[in-house]
Scaffold this motif. Structure first.
Motif, PDB file in Angstrom:
ATOM      1  N   ASP A 229       0.863  -1.173   0.000  1.00  0.00           N
ATOM      2  CA  ASP A 229       0.000   0.000   0.000  1.00  0.00           C
ATOM      3  C   ASP A 229       0.900   1.222   0.000  1.00  0.00           C
ATOM      4  N   LEU A 230       0.780   2.051  -1.026  1.00  0.00           N
ATOM      5  CA  LEU A 230       1.615   3.248  -1.121  1.00  0.00           C
ATOM      6  C   LEU A 230       0.911   4.425  -0.471  1.00  0.00           C
ATOM      7  N   GLY A 231       0.426   4.211   0.747  1.00  0.00           N
ATOM      8  CA  GLY A 231      -0.478   5.163   1.368  1.00  0.00           C
ATOM      9  C   GLY A 231       0.152   6.362   2.021  1.00  0.00           C
ATOM     10  N   ASP A 232       1.472   6.361   2.220  1.00  0.00           N
ATOM     11  CA  ASP A 232       2.113   7.534   2.815  1.00  0.00           C
ATOM     12  C   ASP A 232       3.428   7.798   2.088  1.00  0.00           C
ATOM     13  N   HIS A 233       4.070   8.902   2.432  1.00  0.00           N
ATOM     14  CA  HIS A 233       5.273   9.315   1.707  1.00  0.00           C
ATOM     15  C   HIS A 233       6.394   8.295   1.837  1.00  0.00           C
ATOM     16  N   ALA A 234       6.581   7.731   3.032  1.00  0.00           N
ATOM     17  CA  ALA A 234       7.659   6.764   3.237  1.00  0.00           C
ATOM     18  C   ALA A 234       7.452   5.527   2.368  1.00  0.00           C
ATOM     19  N   ALA A 235       6.225   5.021   2.315  1.00  0.00           N
ATOM     20  CA  ALA A 235       5.932   3.840   1.499  1.00  0.00           C
ATOM     21  C   ALA A 235       6.087   4.153   0.010  1.00  0.00           C
ATOM     22  N   TYR A 236       5.694   5.350  -0.386  1.00  0.00           N
ATOM     23  CA  TYR A 236       5.807   5.761  -1.787  1.00  0.00           C
ATOM     24  C   TYR A 236       7.271   5.820  -2.218  1.00  0.00           C
ATOM     25  N   LEU A 237       8.113   6.422  -1.389  1.00  0.00           N
ATOM     26  CA  LEU A 237       9.536   6.492  -1.709  1.00  0.00           C
ATOM     27  C   LEU A 237      10.166   5.105  -1.691  1.00  0.00           C
ATOM     28  N   ALA A 238       9.778   4.268  -0.720  1.00  0.00           N
ATOM     29  CA  ALA A 238      10.344   2.927  -0.627  1.00  0.00           C
ATOM     30  C   ALA A 238      10.020   2.100  -1.863  1.00  0.00           C
ATOM     31  N   ALA A 239       8.820   2.252  -2.399  1.00  0.00           N
ATOM     32  CA  ALA A 239       8.447   1.512  -3.605  1.00  0.00           C
ATOM     33  C   ALA A 239       9.365   1.859  -4.765  1.00  0.00           C
ATOM     34  N   HIS A 240       9.741   3.126  -4.875  1.00  0.00           N
ATOM     35  CA  HIS A 240      10.628   3.533  -5.960  1.00  0.00           C
ATOM     36  C   HIS A 240      12.061   3.069  -5.733  1.00  0.00           C
ATOM     37  N   ARG A 241      12.433   2.836  -4.492  1.00  0.00           N
ATOM     38  CA  ARG A 241      13.765   2.292  -4.221  1.00  0.00           C
ATOM     39  C   ARG A 241      13.806   0.782  -4.455  1.00  0.00           C
ATOM     40  N   ASP A 242      12.706   0.096  -4.151  1.00  0.00           N
ATOM     41  CA  ASP A 242      12.711  -1.367  -4.094  1.00  0.00           C
ATOM     42  C   ASP A 242      12.309  -2.062  -5.383  1.00  0.00           C
ATOM     43  N   LEU A 243      11.425  -1.464  -6.171  1.00  0.00           N
ATOM     44  CA  LEU A 243      10.741  -2.236  -7.196  1.00  0.00           C
ATOM     45  C   LEU A 243      11.452  -2.289  -8.543  1.00  0.00           C
ATOM     46  N   ALA A 244      12.085  -1.215  -8.966  1.00  0.00           N
ATOM     47  CA  ALA A 244      12.784  -1.196 -10.253  1.00  0.00           C
ATOM     48  C   ALA A 244      11.878  -1.666 -11.394  1.00  0.00           C
ATOM     49  N   LEU A 245      10.704  -1.053 -11.512  1.00  0.00           N
ATOM     50  CA  LEU A 245       9.729  -1.451 -12.524  1.00  0.00           C
ATOM     51  C   LEU A 245      10.058  -0.904 -13.911  1.00  0.00           C
ATOM     52  N   ALA A 246      10.879   0.128 -13.957  1.00  0.00           N
ATOM     53  CA  ALA A 246      11.238   0.766 -15.221  1.00  0.00           C
ATOM     54  C   ALA A 246      12.544   1.522 -14.995  1.00  0.00           C
ATOM     55  N   PRO A 247      13.206   1.959 -16.059  1.00  0.00           N
ATOM     56  CA  PRO A 247      14.402   2.783 -15.856  1.00  0.00           C
ATOM     57  C   PRO A 247      14.100   3.970 -14.948  1.00  0.00           C
ATOM     58  N   ALA A 248      14.967   4.204 -13.991  1.00  0.00           N
ATOM     59  CA  ALA A 248      14.712   5.250 -12.997  1.00  0.00           C
ATOM     60  C   ALA A 248      14.670   6.639 -13.620  1.00  0.00           C
ATOM     61  N   ILE A 249      15.491   6.880 -14.596  1.00  0.00           N
ATOM     62  CA  ILE A 249      15.545   8.189 -15.249  1.00  0.00           C
ATOM     63  C   ILE A 249      14.811   8.096 -16.574  1.00  0.00           C
ATOM     64  N   HIS A 250      13.693   8.785 -16.667  1.00  0.00           N
ATOM     65  CA  HIS A 250      12.928   8.752 -17.906  1.00  0.00           C
ATOM     66  C   HIS A 250      13.724   9.425 -19.020  1.00  0.00           C
ATOM     67  N   PRO A 251      13.679   8.903 -20.242  1.00  0.00           N
ATOM     68  CA  PRO A 251      14.460   9.497 -21.335  1.00  0.00           C
ATOM     69  C   PRO A 251      14.090  10.944 -21.644  1.00  0.00           C
ATOM     70  N   GLU A 252      12.910  11.382 -21.219  1.00  0.00           N
ATOM     71  CA  GLU A 252      12.521  12.773 -21.470  1.00  0.00           C
ATOM     72  C   GLU A 252      12.840  13.686 -20.294  1.00  0.00           C
ATOM     73  N   ALA A 253      13.505  13.163 -19.265  1.00  0.00           N
ATOM     74  CA  ALA A 253      13.956  14.022 -18.165  1.00  0.00           C
ATOM     75  C   ALA A 253      15.167  14.840 -18.621  1.00  0.00           C
ATOM     76  N   VAL A 254      15.341  15.998 -18.013  1.00  0.00           N
ATOM     77  CA  VAL A 254      16.459  16.880 -18.346  1.00  0.00           C
ATOM     78  C   VAL A 254      17.314  17.040 -17.095  1.00  0.00           C
ATOM     79  N   ILE A 255      18.531  16.510 -17.147  1.00  0.00           N
ATOM     80  CA  ILE A 255      19.424  16.544 -15.994  1.00  0.00           C
ATOM     81  C   ILE A 255      20.691  17.282 -16.390  1.00  0.00           C
ATOM     82  N   ALA A 256      20.992  18.352 -15.689  1.00  0.00           N
ATOM     83  CA  ALA A 256      22.169  19.165 -15.993  1.00  0.00           C
ATOM     84  C   ALA A 256      23.442  18.371 -15.754  1.00  0.00           C
ATOM     85  N   ALA A 257      24.483  18.708 -16.512  1.00  0.00           N
ATOM     86  CA  ALA A 257      25.749  17.985 -16.417  1.00  0.00           C
ATOM     87  C   ALA A 257      26.356  18.079 -15.022  1.00  0.00           C
ATOM     88  N   THR A 258      26.097  19.168 -14.310  1.00  0.00           N
ATOM     89  CA  THR A 258      26.681  19.355 -12.978  1.00  0.00           C
ATOM     90  C   THR A 258      25.751  18.915 -11.857  1.00  0.00           C
TER      91      THR A 258
END
Length: 301
Positions: A229-258
């Motif tokens: 249950d992703l019912g609170d912030h801690a559980a929501y963040l943990a799901a993104h750390r644990d599950l690896a359902l897709a590449p973490a960085i979406h190809p349309e994200a923009v990340i500065a070199a620095t």
């Protein structure tokens, strides 16, 4: 064979605020996709061909869009203009006033008709084998079969010795406090509707208790796969750390070199600016982490 699935989506998601100030909880992104889409994919894999969803909070966010890509990111709602998900019909039932878990089921009686239905809460992530639940229900003489886990929080379900019937819920019948967790996933036959009064805001629990009294509330324990249950912030963040359902960085994200990005998920269109640091966090689609800013265990909206 069960072909219909009801995905309750009307809850307020108060523990996830301010995320749910922007989106209903089932539409909150999990690895770049609305949470409910993961549930719907699981249902499709189990043979479901027809969906119903109830809405209440921010109902306009569910509205069918002008494109056919069912893309939340595009701002068009998650379903195509035809009211479909991957070619399967989706029926929305709006609740101006919340009807709770029992009233929500009763409210879709016209869609249920004479068919059996799979219920899968729209605000959980699960990879448990739904096909085994459906098979157990179809082989049973019970009008309802609950999918359970044998460990976790909220162990409210007590079972008979064979483990295939519930005998109490939270000790409400004075028999036992419970040993198993209800997943929010279950199958029911139309007979359940007879145990839910019309036009009322009511939980489904009284109907379940009546079935227990009759010895007819079926259960199956499914410990395989992931369920959370992703019912609170801690559980929501943990799901993104644990599950690896897709590449973490979406190809349309923009990340500065620095910029520094560590153990984080960055959605499409998100911008991680110069000299910033994103650690153990989630950046939502089209969000921005300002230049020089540091975020650790945060959700960037």
């Amino acid at each position: 064979m069960i072909r219909k699935a009801f995905l309750p989506g009307a809850g307020l998601g108060t523990r996830l605020r301010p995320l749910t100030d922007l989106l209903p909880k089932p539409l909150v992104p999990l690895f770049h996709r609305p949470l409910i889409e993961w549930a719907m994919d699981s249902c499709l894999a189990a043979g479901i061909t027809d969906f119903a969803i109830n809405t209440h909070h921010l109902p306009e966010k569910w509205t069918f869009g002008e494109s056919d890509d069912h893309s939340l990111i595009a701002g068009n709602g998650i379903f195509s203009r035809k009211g479909e998900f991957k070619g399967r019909p989706v029926h929305l039932f709006h609740e101006p006033e919340l009807l709770e878990t029992g009233g929500g089921v009763k409210n879709i009686a016209s869609w249920i008709g004479g068919d059996s239905v799979l219920v899968h809460n729209g605000d959980i992530y699960s990879s448990i084998p739904i096909d085994r639940l459906i098979a157990a229900h179809e082989a049973s003489d019970c009008p309802v079969t609950l999918a359970l886990r044998s460990s976790g929080d909220a162990q409210h379900l007590a079972l008979n010795a064979a483990g295939d019937r519930a005998i109490d819920i939270r000790g409400m019948l004075g028999i036992a406090q419970g040993s198993h967790v209800f997943t929010g996933i279950y199958c029911f036959d139309p007979e359940l509707l007879n145990l839910i009064p019309p036009g009322q805001k009511i939980s489904v629990i009284p109907a379940f208790l009546e079935l227990i009294r009759q010895g007819r509330l079926g259960t199956i324990t499914l410990d395989e796969g992931d369920w959370r249950d992703l019912g609170d912030h801690a559980a929501y963040l943990a799901a993104h750390r644990d599950l690896a359902l897709a590449p973490a960085i979406h190809p349309e994200a923009v990340i500065a070199a620095t910029a520094v990005v560590e153990n984080s998920v960055v959605g499409p269109g998100a911008s991680i600016r110069e000299g910033s640091a994103l650690r153990n966090s989630v950046a939502w689609p089209h969000s921005t982490l300002a230049a020089g800013e540091t975020a650790d265990f945060r959700i960037i909206l």
